[in-house]
Design a protein around this motif. Structure first.
Motif: not given
Length: 262
Positions: A193-209
């Motif tokens: 329920q704490y899953h995150l999708t991040l968009f970074m300023n350098d163009g990458y996407e991050v999947s985290a919790t």
């Protein structure tokens, strides 16, 4: 013997008189000084020098100087000796943005208010407005209508414990990593329920919790330094740490489509 004693006393009389005279003079000088001091005090308290002339505010960014002055209750013209500096500083810390405050008398009749504000950690998108989130997780009822660039934007969050946990984790990251984050989206899954999708300023996407956010994201610069900058994609930090390009994701989707057609 008697004559010698009489002569001795007569010689001491001028010295005793001189001593008494000096003592009387010192007492007179003391009384005159005290009287003069009282007169000067009366003149001072009646003069403009005993009244607040100017009030300066320093260290504020989130709170306007007008708001701080209003909350401090300090006003030009009031008697400077009627100002309780500690009580004034305590009143200012009741403002949600203020962490601490100091009130100093700047000779002869001015005051300086120095405030230390809580840090701005992120923005929360709410009702088409980007509200400021402080380092303690407090959401201010003010912000901007334009997309912020000085702190990460949070989407999908509510003003609850999850948001405070997110801000706490974000605050544990080095500043240079915080500045790399453009958006943090809360995207709950059945398994997390704490899953995150991040968009970074350098163009990458991050999947985290949120559970391991600061622990994993601390290594983000090291991970990116090992990747080909010409190939963007998703850095998965949920369990381990691996990278998949957008091209490979697109290929996987195409393969799934071909199989379904067959």
């Amino acid at each position: 013997m008697r004559k010698e004693n009489v002569v001795s006393i007569e010689e001491r009389i001028p010295k005793l008189k001189q001593h008494r005279k000096k003592k009387a003079n010192r007492r007179l000088i003391f009384l005159l000084s005290l009287f003069l001091l009282m007169i000067l005090s009366v003149i001072y308290f009646q003069s403009p020098l005993s009244h607040v002339k100017t009030i300066k505010v320093k260290g504020n960014e989130l709170v306007s100087s007008e708001t701080i002055l209003s909350e401090s209750k300090l006003k030009p013209g009031m008697n400077i000796w009627g100002v309780n500096k500690n009580e004034t500083a305590e009143r200012l810390t009741k403002l949600p943005e203020i962490k601490s405050a100091k009130v100093k008398l700047s000779f002869p009749n001015s005051f300086v208010i120095e405030v230390n504000e809580l840090g701005k950690k992120a923005y929360l998108l709410k009702d088409n407005k980007f509200l400021i989130i402080l380092e303690n997780g407090k959401v201010l009822n003010k912000g901007t209508e334009s997309i912020p660039v000085d702190a990460p934007l949070l989407r999908g969050f509510q003003e609850d414990k999850t948001l405070k946990k997110m801000i706490s984790e974000l605050g544990e990251l080095p500043k240079e990593v915080q500045h790399l984050i453009s958006e943090i989206n809360l995207v709950p899954k059945k398994t997390d329920q704490y899953h995150l999708t991040l968009f970074m300023n350098d163009g990458y996407e991050v999947s985290a919790t949120i559970r391991t956010f600061s622990e994993k994201m601390e290594h983000y610069p090291s991970i990116v330094s090992q990747l080909d900058p010409s190939k963007k994609g998703v850095i998965d930090l949920e369990v381990g740490s691996y990278f998949r390009t957008y091209e490979s994701e697109g290929q996987d989707e195409a393969d799934d489509g071909d199989e379904s057609e067959g």
